[in-house]
Design an enzyme around this catalytic site. Structure first.
Site, PDB file in Angstrom:
ATOM      1  N   GLY A   1       0.812  -1.623  -0.108  1.00  0.00           N
ATOM      2  CA  GLY A   1      -0.572  -0.481  -0.105  1.00  0.00           C
ATOM      3  C   GLY A   1       0.845   1.317  -0.076  1.00  0.00           C
ATOM      4  O   GLY A   1       2.366   1.086   0.026  1.00  0.00           O
TER       5      GLY A   1
ATOM      6  N   HIS B   1      -1.020   7.226   7.377  1.00  0.00           N
ATOM      7  CA  HIS B   1      -0.591   7.573   7.152  1.00  0.00           C
ATOM      8  C   HIS B   1      -1.407   9.211   6.575  1.00  0.00           C
ATOM      9  O   HIS B   1      -0.923  10.130   6.909  1.00  0.00           O
ATOM     10  CB  HIS B   1      -0.191   7.636   5.977  1.00  0.00           C
TER      11      HIS B   1
ATOM     12  N   GLN C   1       2.594   9.578   1.516  1.00  0.00           N
ATOM     13  CA  GLN C   1       4.547   9.362   1.283  1.00  0.00           C
ATOM     14  C   GLN C   1       5.260   9.800   0.170  1.00  0.00           C
ATOM     15  O   GLN C   1       6.468   9.480   0.249  1.00  0.00           O
ATOM     16  CB  GLN C   1       4.339   7.753   1.592  1.00  0.00           C
TER      17      GLN C   1
ATOM     18  N   CYS D   1       6.784  -0.426   6.396  1.00  0.00           N
ATOM     19  CA  CYS D   1       6.101   0.478   5.509  1.00  0.00           C
ATOM     20  C   CYS D   1       7.151   1.194   4.804  1.00  0.00           C
ATOM     21  O   CYS D   1       8.947   0.347   5.191  1.00  0.00           O
ATOM     22  CB  CYS D   1       5.998   1.397   6.906  1.00  0.00           C
TER      23      CYS D   1
ATOM     24  N   HIS E   1      -3.190   0.547   8.584  1.00  0.00           N
ATOM     25  CA  HIS E   1      -2.318   1.455   8.389  1.00  0.00           C
ATOM     26  C   HIS E   1      -1.879   2.637   7.251  1.00  0.00           C
ATOM     27  O   HIS E   1      -1.091   3.514   8.359  1.00  0.00           O
ATOM     28  CB  HIS E   1      -1.204  -0.165   7.941  1.00  0.00           C
ATOM     29  N   GLU E   2      -2.551   2.816   6.260  1.00  0.00           N
ATOM     30  CA  GLU E   2      -2.921   3.467   5.520  1.00  0.00           C
ATOM     31  C   GLU E   2      -3.321   4.515   5.526  1.00  0.00           C
ATOM     32  O   GLU E   2      -2.705   5.971   5.592  1.00  0.00           O
ATOM     33  CB  GLU E   2      -2.812   2.735   4.067  1.00  0.00           C
TER      34      GLU E   2
HETATM   35 NI    NI Z   1       3.550   2.588   6.075  1.00  0.00          NI
END
Ligand code: NI
Length: 175
Positions: free
Chosen positions: A46, A145, A51, A99, A141-142
């Site tokens: 992902g 962010h 990011q 990650c 998790h995504e």
């Molecule tokens: Ni990540």
């Protein structure tokens, strides 16, 4: 275009990202294309827009028989814009995560086991889905962010944090 993935320590990873207000635009399509190319290039499960330095609430994820996660269940490739997560249980489970912004490391992270996620696709069409287990973990998790949260900030036991090649995990890891 493959973009540089920001690494932990970069303050842009700590921002709360802005909702997307215009859909189906050339800019949004270009962003998604870059995100997908970058994720595929790095063999990630992902990627979130922050990011690559873009503070918009856009994530992508998907796992299709990834050689790095031989035990991971497949997760359909998904573009999720302006996501909203609703837990469907209070139960959590621990699982190993990595990650692309924290390269080379893995940590044991508690996540809600079952949730509903809702949001929009790139055209602005709303959709929602229920997810459990690894799929639910990747979504959490995504989406973290987008609120400036990296998985080490969710860990409860930093003894379960280390370099992938030292840990020698045989458990599933999300990226
Ligand atoms: Ni990540």
């Amino acid at each position: 275009m493959i973009r540089e993935v920001l690494r932990m320590g970069d303050e842009r990873l700590l921002r709360v990202s802005r909702p997307v207000t215009e859909f189906a635009t050339p800019a949004l399509r270009a962003l998604l294309e870059d995100m997908r190319e970058t994720m595929d290039h790095l063999d990630g499960a992902g990627l979130a827009a922050p990011q690559i330095g873009v503070d918009l609430r856009v994530v992508i994820f998907g796992v299709d028989a990834n050689p790095r996660y031989p035990q991971a269940e497949a997760v359909p490739f998904t573009v999720l814009v302006n996501p909203q997560l609703t837990p469907l249980t209070a139960d959590e489970e621990d699982g190993w995560e990595g990650c692309l912004s924290v390269p080379g490391l893995r940590g044991l992270v508690p996540r809600i086991k079952r949730l509903r996620y809702a949001g929009f696709d790139i055209e602005g069409r709303p959709f929602e889905r229920e997810a459990t287990g690894f799929h639910a973990r990747v979504v959490q998790h995504e989406c973290d962010h987008l609120d400036g949260i990296l998985y080490p900030m969710r860990m409860r036991d930093l003894r379960r944090f280390g370099y992938t090649d030292v840990l020698q995990l045989d458990e599933v890891a999300a990226e």
